[in-house]
Design an enzyme around this catalytic site. Structure first.
Site, short mmCIF file in Angstrom:
data_model
loop_
_atom_site.label_atom_id
_atom_site.label_comp_id
_atom_site.label_asym_id
_atom_site.label_seq_id
_atom_site.Cartn_x
_atom_site.Cartn_y
_atom_site.Cartn_z
N GLU A 54 44.61 51.62 37.45
CA GLU A 54 43.84 50.40 37.64
C GLU A 54 44.00 49.77 39.03
O GLU A 54 45.07 49.83 39.62
CB GLU A 54 44.27 49.39 36.58
CG GLU A 54 43.43 48.13 36.52
CD GLU A 54 43.51 47.47 35.15
OE1 GLU A 54 42.74 47.86 34.26
OE2 GLU A 54 44.36 46.58 34.98
N LYS A 81 44.02 46.10 40.42
CA LYS A 81 44.11 44.71 39.91
C LYS A 81 44.98 43.91 40.88
O LYS A 81 46.15 44.21 41.06
CB LYS A 81 44.72 44.79 38.51
CG LYS A 81 45.23 43.52 37.91
CD LYS A 81 45.47 43.62 36.42
CE LYS A 81 46.83 44.13 36.03
NZ LYS A 81 47.18 43.89 34.62
N LYS A 123 36.20 47.04 34.59
CA LYS A 123 37.10 46.24 33.76
C LYS A 123 36.64 44.80 33.91
O LYS A 123 36.85 44.16 34.93
CB LYS A 123 38.54 46.43 34.25
CG LYS A 123 39.59 45.99 33.26
CD LYS A 123 39.90 47.11 32.31
CE LYS A 123 40.74 46.76 31.11
NZ LYS A 123 41.74 45.75 31.22
N GLU A 146 37.96 47.81 23.06
CA GLU A 146 39.38 47.41 23.03
C GLU A 146 39.70 46.54 21.82
O GLU A 146 38.99 45.58 21.53
CB GLU A 146 39.68 46.64 24.32
CG GLU A 146 41.08 46.07 24.38
CD GLU A 146 41.33 45.33 25.68
OE1 GLU A 146 41.14 45.91 26.76
OE2 GLU A 146 41.71 44.14 25.59
N ASN A 155 45.02 47.54 23.06
CA ASN A 155 45.72 46.78 24.09
C ASN A 155 47.09 46.35 23.56
O ASN A 155 47.18 45.65 22.56
CB ASN A 155 44.91 45.57 24.54
CG ASN A 155 45.35 45.10 25.93
OD1 ASN A 155 46.50 45.32 26.33
ND2 ASN A 155 44.44 44.49 26.66
N GLU A 178 46.60 50.80 26.17
CA GLU A 178 46.41 49.98 27.36
C GLU A 178 47.53 48.95 27.52
O GLU A 178 47.93 48.33 26.53
CB GLU A 178 45.10 49.18 27.27
CG GLU A 178 43.86 49.99 26.97
CD GLU A 178 42.66 49.08 26.69
OE1 GLU A 178 41.67 49.58 26.15
OE2 GLU A 178 42.73 47.86 26.98
N SER A 179 47.97 48.76 28.73
CA SER A 179 48.89 47.68 29.14
C SER A 179 50.36 47.94 28.82
O SER A 179 50.69 48.52 27.79
CB SER A 179 48.54 46.33 28.49
OG SER A 179 47.21 45.97 28.72
O1 LIG Z 1 46.85 41.30 32.36
C1 LIG Z 1 46.64 40.14 31.94
O2 LIG Z 1 47.40 39.19 32.17
C2 LIG Z 1 45.42 39.84 31.13
C3 LIG Z 1 45.24 38.57 30.62
C4 LIG Z 1 44.09 38.25 29.89
C5 LIG Z 1 43.13 39.21 29.67
C6 LIG Z 1 43.31 40.51 30.18
C7 LIG Z 1 44.44 40.82 30.90
N1 LIG Z 1 44.64 42.07 31.44
C8 LIG Z 1 43.68 43.10 31.45
C9 LIG Z 1 44.26 44.37 31.02
O3 LIG Z 1 43.92 44.79 29.95
C10 LIG Z 1 45.25 45.09 31.90
O4 LIG Z 1 44.92 44.86 33.24
C11 LIG Z 1 45.33 46.60 31.71
O5 LIG Z 1 45.41 46.97 30.38
C12 LIG Z 1 46.56 47.15 32.48
O6 LIG Z 1 47.72 46.50 32.04
P1 LIG Z 1 49.11 46.62 32.83
O7 LIG Z 1 49.41 48.07 33.01
O8 LIG Z 1 50.10 45.93 31.96
O9 LIG Z 1 48.91 45.95 34.15
#
Ligand SMILES: O=C(O)c1ccccc1NCC(=O)[C@H](O)[C@H](O)COP(=O)(O)O
Length: 261
Positions: free
Chosen positions: A54, A56, A116, A165, A186, A216-217
């Site tokens: 990603e 971001k 995204k 998602e 997520n 995800e995340s």
């Molecule tokens: O990342 C956040 O804080 C967030 C808050 C509110 C809505 C969406 C959010 N994030 C989007 C995502 O889903 C993440 O950017 C993506 O899954 C990657 O996650 P990470 O690897 O933990 O950065």
């Protein structure tokens, strides 16, 4: 009001303003509108990494992550690293992203690109296609089954894939339909920011095999991926773990190389 509701309320105002300024029909004139798209679902099934890397700059949960990004270089770095696809945040207010970021990524690589975004309107799907996306994200927490059906069918009619998602069983059960390609779980609760990989593990067996499963995340090590693969996951969306480094492309490359060993 929780942060997700706030993001969506702002997004509704943003989209209404854009619609009043620029008609959706203009996006259909874009040179990118008629192009062939790249399949992320296929790439995830065929690749040995399964990583969706990603772009971001910041997030509501982490604040500033990386302000000094060069999207084109990063896209090329992710491609060289062996990522299966790239996710590009296009929301400005909460994530510091833009549609220009998506365009730059499109101009730089032939990887499947996920827009995204917090999609709530058909307009954003036309916009996504016109700016180089191959895949759109729909978030079950903020829409009804009818909205998911309408938006996913529109995306499919434009040859865009759909990553739906979810974060819990109720969202999953209401969403399953043939117009989706990938089911993303997520691990971050978007209302509280709590992160647990257990969410992906618990929901995995309820996801029909017809869909490519994406976790995800909160993924920050190779061990997590190896564990999630045991639960049938073929896609892994990783943002912060790469973006917080000076060279996200190189960090993705090291991560993917480690995954192969
Ligand atoms: O990342 C956040 O804080 C967030 C808050 C509110 C809505 C969406 C959010 N994030 C989007 C995502 O889903 C993440 O950017 C993506 O899954 C990657 O996650 P990470 O690897 O933990 O950065």
């Amino acid at each position: 009001m929780n942060i997700l509701d706030k993001i969506i309320a702002d997004k509704r105002k943003e989209v209404a303003l854009k619609k009043s300024l620029l008609p959706a029909s203009q996006w259909e004139q874009s040179v990118l509108f008629e192009r062939e798209t790249y399949s992320l679902a296929k790439a995830l099934k065929q690749s040995d990494s399964g990583i969706i890397a990603e772009h971001k700059r910041r997030s509501p949960s982490k604040g500033t992550i990386n302000q000094h990004t060069n999207v084109a270089q990063m896209a090329q770095g992710y491609l060289k690293a062996g990522a299966s696809g790239m996710s590009v945040l296009t929301d400005l207010k909460y994530f510091g992203g833009s549609l220009e970021d998506l365009l730059l990524a499109r101009a730089s690589v032939e990887l499947p690109l996920l827009r995204k975004e917090f999609i709530i309107d058909e307009y954003q799907i036309l916009e996504a296609k016109a700016h180089g996306a191959d895949v759109i994200l729909l978030i079950a927490a903020v829409m009804t089954r009818e909205e998911i059906k309408m938006l996913s069918e529109l995306a499919k009619s434009l040859y865009l894939e759909v990553l739906l998602e979810v974060h819990n069983e109720e969202e999953l059960q209401k969403s399953i339909m043939p117009s989706l390609d990938m089911l993303g779980v997520n691990n971050r609760n978007l209302k509280t920011f709590e992160v647990s990989l257990q969410t992906s593990k618990s929901l995995s067996e309820m996801i029909p095999d017809a869909f490519v499963k994406v976790s995800e995340s909160g993924i920050s090590n190779v061990g997590a991926i190896k564990e999630l693969r045991e639960f049938g996951y073929q896609g892994f969306l990783i943002g912060e773990n790469f973006m917080k480094t000076d060279n996200p492309g190189k960090s993705a490359e090291e991560f993917i190389n480690k995954l192969k060993t």
